[in-house]
Scaffold this active site. Structure first.
Site, short mmCIF file in Angstrom:
data_model
loop_
_atom_site.label_atom_id
_atom_site.label_comp_id
_atom_site.label_asym_id
_atom_site.label_seq_id
_atom_site.Cartn_x
_atom_site.Cartn_y
_atom_site.Cartn_z
CB THR A 1 -8.82 0.97 0.35
OG1 THR A 1 -8.02 0.97 1.42
CG2 THR A 1 -10.32 0.42 0.76
CG ASP A 2 -3.51 2.80 -2.88
OD1 ASP A 2 -2.96 2.49 -2.07
OD2 ASP A 2 -3.31 3.31 -4.15
CE1 TYR A 3 0.47 2.26 3.69
CE2 TYR A 3 -0.30 4.07 4.81
CZ TYR A 3 0.46 3.03 4.68
OH TYR A 3 1.46 3.02 5.81
CB ALA B 1 -8.34 4.79 -0.48
#
Ligand code: BGC
Length: 752
Positions: A293-295, A297
């Protein structure tokens, strides 16, 4: 925390020792195939508890850099509990070894950690920002730059970069336009592959190669109004024909990981989007690496209004096919429970864990978890002279000469130079937004220093003039004074490095502060002297005013550690500029989005009367941009002639060859980016007015001519049609070979 007995630790150690031995033996037998790794992963997973498997699906950030809104300082404890599979923002051979030791020596199975980091345009030796690198159109150079970045990053313990960012971006308000490759699908796909090759090399088990990550899947560049993290709505046609292809190119090149985008797409946040991750990425494209995932997310699914709480969000993410959770703590807190409650199928955890472990095997971390943590190698590798030399070259070839009236450039060393502007002596902004571990201030070469290599100090009259932002004009008089006593004026201006990048959108894309006002004052004060504007910025700017004030404009983006040298090489003609824009520079913000490969509309403007009523135009400005995609001047001139096609009619199984002769008609040797464009005149889905379908960067000595030819097959003409089938349709195609996207077609062929 579960108490570890000495016996279990012993079992783990013996097991990992055997895995290591097996791997070495297999290497000898040249049988380190993915199948072997799969078998090893399976045996390891046979020993793992559910909690240990979930642990692999968790990533935390160390304190080496802050790249998101939350920090969690308990990561050491979580590592010892086998609750962490990867770390980001930890670098140096020492720091990574220290944490690796916790994972290897203090957990039952001793599974090594993965260390990821944003190695975006260099690690220590910083290269120009990615939008600048793209402007070089030099795939070999981009691959070489990312190879160097991998060399440096891997020498400090990093196994994985969160790059390349392959988001197509057509909105200069969006700060992250600086991190991508621009607006074009074809070019971005080629560049994507070059990055992946550079980072991953030909063998991931080598200590100087790292995993690449295609991000952010998908549509992030289309955030409404250019505001970061904002909503994305796009039809299937645009998604497939514009935003997906660079990601597909990454898969085709063997990229090992993907990162989710923060945005929602058509109502479903990317991080919980089954359609894009399961249906497209896995089922259609056959991607078998892992997805991070992104940070935070996963947490953000709650704010998106898609999950009722974080536990629900955890379930939605894993069910969408997301393998590792960056910084949400969601998998760590809820996943095991969700499986035990029968809410999440344990097979999903197994699959995710398997993919992550596989990457660790490929890197050889089970052979030697510390193989990337070698302090001696770190010392020897960082800032190697040849890396710095490569960065200097990249800075030179990324610079784009937007304008050069009356041959204002190149400079000569005889003339006195008024060097003015807040970025002239800058050693901090010059690194750009993802300065990674680059030393801001210390190591970078400013433009002033670069110029000093060419001109003796007595001939440089410096004045800062103003700051990047703010309306202070107290330095104007001094700047005017130095302009008056010099032969030529060089003004180094632009944006602050953190005015682009993540969470750095702007609704005003002019040069900030009082900088333009200063150019105006100087123009008034020295109306007959040449003014050269050297720009540093992370997005296309509205330069309409500067275009009327400066004689020459050199766009250098943020050119990196050796930026000052690379830029000076261009200013003094040691390197004849050869960069071409990969993104359109509008006349003003009101034209945005504006890109060369737009659609025609039902009421296109007539060439002879662009202002005609009831046509698709503006009342106040022309439809054309200030500087188009593909534009970039040289100190020499190139003439295109003898365009030829191998046939005027071509069949589905034929290859058509288009060729043209390019002649260097000016006074300098130089490089030219020769571009092939096609226009599919009629489609079951309307086609763009122009599409780049090939390019070649050639070198021509003055007076020299070369014939450049491009082969086109039906594969090159395919697109997603009205039934979302990737296909080609018969009919007429216009075609041209040019040095910019700004031209009218004169030739055509028919596909039968
Ligand atoms: C960015 C990613 C980056 C990650 C880790 C996020 O905020 O969107 O591109 O890789 O942080 O630093």
């Amino acid at each position: 925390m579960k108490t570890l007995t000495k016996t279990t630790l012993f079992i783990g150690t013996i097991f990992l020792f055997l895995l290591g031995c097996n791997t070495s033996e297999n290497k000898k037998n040249n049988a380190t195939t993915e199948t072997v790794f799969h078998a090893k992963v399976d045996s390891l997973m046979g020993l793992m508890t559910l909690q240990e498997k979930v642990g692999q699906m968790v990533m935390y950030s160390g304190s080496g850099a802050i790249t998101g809104p939350t920090v969690n300082t308990n990561f050491r404890t979580y590592i010892k509990e086998a609750n962490v599979g990867a770390m980001l923002n930890v670098y140096s051979a020492k720091a990574t070894r220290d944490l690796q030791k916790l994972a290897v020596e203090e957990t039952r199975l001793g599974i090594p950690l993965l260390f990821g980091y944003d190695v975006i345009h260099g690690f220590k030796t910083i290269f120009p920002i990615n939008l600048g690198l793209a402007a070089s159109w030099d795939l070999d150079d981009i691959e070489k730059g990312s190879r160097i970045a991998a060399e440096e990053a891997s020498a400090v313990g990093i196994h994985w970069t969160f790059a390349p960012m392959v988001d197509i971006a057509r909105d200069p308000r969006w700060g992250r336009i600086s991190e991508g490759m621009g607006e074009d699908v074809y070019l971005a796909s080629k560049i994507t592959k070059a990055y992946v090759r550079g980072f991953q090399g030909d063998d991931l088990s080598k200590t100087n190669t790292i995993l690449a990550c295609a991000k952010h899947f998908v549509g992030y560049g289309a955030a409404q109004a250019g505001r970061d993290y904002h909503t994305v709505n796009m039809g299937e046609e645009e998604l497939r024909n514009v935003y997906l292809p660079p990601f597909k190119a990454a898969v085709d090149e063997g990229v090992e990981t993907f990162m989710t985008a923060f945005n929602e797409i058509n109502g479903v946040p990317a991080t919980a989007n089954k359609y894009i991750f399961k249906d497209i990425l896995r089922d259609e494209w056959g991607f078998n690496g892992f997805v991070v995932t992104d940070y935070t997310a996963i947490n953000e699914l709650v704010d998106h209004g898609f999950a009722k709480d974080e536990k629900h969000a955890t379930k939605l993410a894993i069910e969408a096919g997301i393998d590792q959770d960056m910084m949400s703590s969601a998998n760590r807190l809820y996943l095991e429970e969700l499986v035990n409650e029968g809410e999440v199928d344990v097979e999903l955890v197994n699959e995710a864990c398997r993919r992550i472990l596989l990457a660790k095997f490929k890197l050889g971390l089970f052979d030697d978890p510390y193989k990337y943590c070698d302090e001696q190698r770190e010392k020897e590798t960082i800032y190697k002279p040849e890396f710095l030399e490569a960065a200097r070259h990249s800075a030179a070839i990324s610079s784009v000469l937007l304008k050069n009236d009356d041959k204002a450039l190149p400079l000569t060393s005889e003339k006195t130079i008024a060097l003015i502007g807040p970025l002239a002596k800058d050693k901090e902004n010059i690194l750009g937004n993802w300065g990674a571990a680059g030393d801001r201030r210390g190591k970078a070469i400013s433009v002033h220093q670069g110029i000093q290599e060419y001109v003796n100090d007595a001939k440089i009259n410096y004045a800062k003039g103003c700051e990047i932002e703010g309306d202070d004009e107290s330095g104007f008089n001094e700047a005017i004074k130095v302009a008056k006593k010099s032969d030529i004026v060089v003004m180094v201006m632009g944006e602050d490095y953190d005015m682009s990048g993540e969470a750095a959108s702007r609704t005003n894309i002019k040069i900030p502060g009082s900088q333009t006002k200063l150019i105006k004052r100087i123009r008034e004060a020295v109306p007959n002297k040449k003014i050269v504007l050297v720009l540093m910025n992370g997005r296309p700017l509205d330069l309409s005013e500067e275009d009327t004030l400066a004689d020459a404009i050199l766009e250098t983006w943020f050119p990196g550690t050796m930026g000052g040298n690379g830029v000076a090489d261009v200013l003094f003609g040691k390197h004849n500029p050869s960069g071409k824009l990969t993104v359109t520079f509008p006349r003003n913000l009101g034209q945005v989005p504006i890109y060369y490969n737009m659609k025609n509309t039902g009421r296109p403007i007539p060439a002879n009367n662009p202002k005609e009523d009831y046509k698709s135009n503006y009342l106040d400005v022309p439809n054309t941009p200030l500087y188009p995609f593909g534009h970039g001047l040289s100190y020499t001139t190139f003439e295109y002639s003898n365009f030829k096609l191998s046939a005027e009619t071509t069949g589905f199984s034929d290859t058509l060859t288009a060729m043209a002769t390019i002649t260097n008609t000016g006074d300098y040797d130089g490089h030219e980016v020769v571009q092939l464009y096609v226009h599919d005149k009629v489609g079951s889905i309307t086609r763009p007015v122009k599409e780049l379908k090939g390019f070649e960067k050639i070198f021509l000595k003055k007076g020299e001519s070369k014939t450049v030819s491009f082969d086109l097959s039906v594969e090159d003409l395919k697109f997603y049609n009205s039934e979302m089938k990737f296909t080609v349709e018969p009919g007429e195609f216009e075609i041209a070979i040019k040095g910019t996207s700004d031209f009218d077609f004169e030739h055509a062929f028919t596909l039968e």
